[in-house]
Scaffold this motif. Sequence first.
Motif, PDB file in Angstrom:
ATOM      1  N   SER A  96     -36.259 -47.701   5.266  1.00  0.00           N
ATOM      2  CA  SER A  96     -35.029 -48.298   5.770  1.00  0.00           C
ATOM      3  C   SER A  96     -33.799 -47.887   4.973  1.00  0.00           C
ATOM      4  O   SER A  96     -32.701 -47.836   5.516  1.00  0.00           O
ATOM      5  CB  SER A  96     -35.161 -49.827   5.770  1.00  0.00           C
ATOM      6  N   ASP A  97     -33.973 -47.604   3.690  1.00  0.00           N
ATOM      7  CA  ASP A  97     -32.813 -47.245   2.874  1.00  0.00           C
ATOM      8  C   ASP A  97     -32.764 -45.750   2.552  1.00  0.00           C
ATOM      9  O   ASP A  97     -31.948 -45.323   1.742  1.00  0.00           O
ATOM     10  CB  ASP A  97     -32.808 -48.044   1.569  1.00  0.00           C
ATOM     11  N   PHE A  98     -33.636 -44.974   3.178  1.00  0.00           N
ATOM     12  CA  PHE A  98     -33.662 -43.547   2.867  1.00  0.00           C
ATOM     13  C   PHE A  98     -32.356 -42.871   3.260  1.00  0.00           C
ATOM     14  O   PHE A  98     -31.821 -42.025   2.532  1.00  0.00           O
ATOM     15  CB  PHE A  98     -34.842 -42.878   3.585  1.00  0.00           C
TER      16      PHE A  98
ATOM     17  N   ASP B 242     -32.061 -43.831  10.039  1.00  0.00           N
ATOM     18  CA  ASP B 242     -33.319 -44.516  10.329  1.00  0.00           C
ATOM     19  C   ASP B 242     -33.191 -45.401  11.561  1.00  0.00           C
ATOM     20  O   ASP B 242     -34.158 -45.565  12.315  1.00  0.00           O
ATOM     21  CB  ASP B 242     -33.736 -45.358   9.124  1.00  0.00           C
ATOM     22  N   ALA B 243     -32.016 -45.996  11.777  1.00  0.00           N
ATOM     23  CA  ALA B 243     -31.845 -46.875  12.939  1.00  0.00           C
ATOM     24  C   ALA B 243     -31.973 -46.087  14.235  1.00  0.00           C
ATOM     25  O   ALA B 243     -32.627 -46.530  15.194  1.00  0.00           O
ATOM     26  CB  ALA B 243     -30.489 -47.568  12.865  1.00  0.00           C
ATOM     27  N   ALA B 244     -31.348 -44.895  14.283  1.00  0.00           N
ATOM     28  CA  ALA B 244     -31.421 -44.064  15.485  1.00  0.00           C
ATOM     29  C   ALA B 244     -32.638 -43.146  15.492  1.00  0.00           C
ATOM     30  O   ALA B 244     -32.918 -42.497  16.501  1.00  0.00           O
ATOM     31  CB  ALA B 244     -30.149 -43.224  15.607  1.00  0.00           C
TER      32      ALA B 244
END
Length: 501
Positions: free
Chosen positions: A4-6, A104-106
Amino acid sequence: MNWSDFGERNKRLNPLWSLGAGMNLGELQPYKEMIALSVLLQVYYLELESNERRAREDLVELTWISLERFNIAKFGTAESVERMVDGLLWSGNGGDFEAFYYDDAARQMAVQKYKYFTVDEDATRSSWEETGKTVYRLSEYAMELIFMSHEIIDEFQISIKLLEIQMHIKHGRVTRAMQDVNELISRVRKMIQQQQEYRNALRRNPKHMFSEYGTARHERLEEIHQQFAEERKHFDNIHRSLARLANDEKDVIDFNELRQLSERVELSRRVHDELAGVVLSIFETETNLRLNYPELFWGAAGFNFRTNVWEEWVKAEGLPDGDSLETLVSGLFTPNQDFIYPLAWAWEEQDVGFLPEEYLDEPEEAMGEEPAVYIPKSIPWPEVKSLWYPVFAELAVQGTFTFAAESFSEEEQKRWAETPDAVDLWIQFFHADIIVQEHAADADSGADEPQKLIRQLMADYPGLESLRGKRLRTSIRKIPTVSVSWPGLEMSPYTITIVEN
């Protein structure tokens, strides 16, 4: 792995990876990243001092200063230096720098745009009226690079950090100022802890004054006094900047955030005052020891193992390998290898060879008396069982029991405090799961004290038969609670529970 934080990590590092990329600087090519970072740092300190010498021509001059500092000015040319500055101000196409990162969201690759420098509008407005030059300042991405480099420095100067906070407040960056104030408070508290550890070590052994750390502190006395004076001035400026920001930007700035920042700044000032008090108290202690107790620093005559071998040699320099330690201490704790008698004979010699003189004159009959029989101390099981029975009785009904003040009457609390053998069993239950024996005959095999306690309780109280075959586990209660503290007894709130197999 947490992805998630990559993307955020990628975006933080892209400006660092791209620093100096794509430049063709001739003989300066191997040093381009180092030169670029040095220019960013110099502009950073100019911003702290509110110095507006940050136009393009000034950046060229700063680059030459870096080359002189690194002793590589002979490799630089006017063309390569200007290319370096232009490569920091703009990308190859004259716009923003671009780099890929994973969103990561998309769940796809995205393009990040950033700059190392942006136009300082306030400074440029006044500069255009006088010289017609554009003044630049570091972008948020370049500031992030500076802060990342600060994180690897343990002793970052406090005065510089205060200037950073003042600069953020001046530009209305309340959130960034709040983060820096919190970081500063943590750093100063760490320094307070280090100073207190040195003070405690000094009280235990005044010779720490002559250690490398103590000598450096003594030499920096004037510097430390000057730093404290500068910090008071910086805090005054920060408070004035906060008041000005609340006045001029009241329609833009969140007043609640500004109030919280003001409170944190005041807390930071108090922490700095505490640090100053600890430092000055150490100097007072050192002065007092030097003047009134000079004998503490006199060298002791002779040679002893603790001082001359252990403290001055082993602790200071270490040993080459583990076997060296055995060689060092074997002569202190084992007999010489070439001793003529076996070790058992040596101990026998100690037992019978040095009798007191009054026994030597007594007749043989008196010396032949039987020695007194040694009776080892045993657990007072009747008292222990009476204290533990309420524990197992509630455990059999409720499935759990917690050792807490509310679980016992005042009389029972007094009895627990007077019976350490009963208290010690809580620790023995804590070490491992206890399985109550299925059959009474099997209980004889339990040789440890918890099993003995359970066996005797179940023999005396048939109502505890429901516990047979159960697995008991003891833990310390995790919810925030005060430890059990009675007159004569202090221990953690242990909880014993029946767990399913």
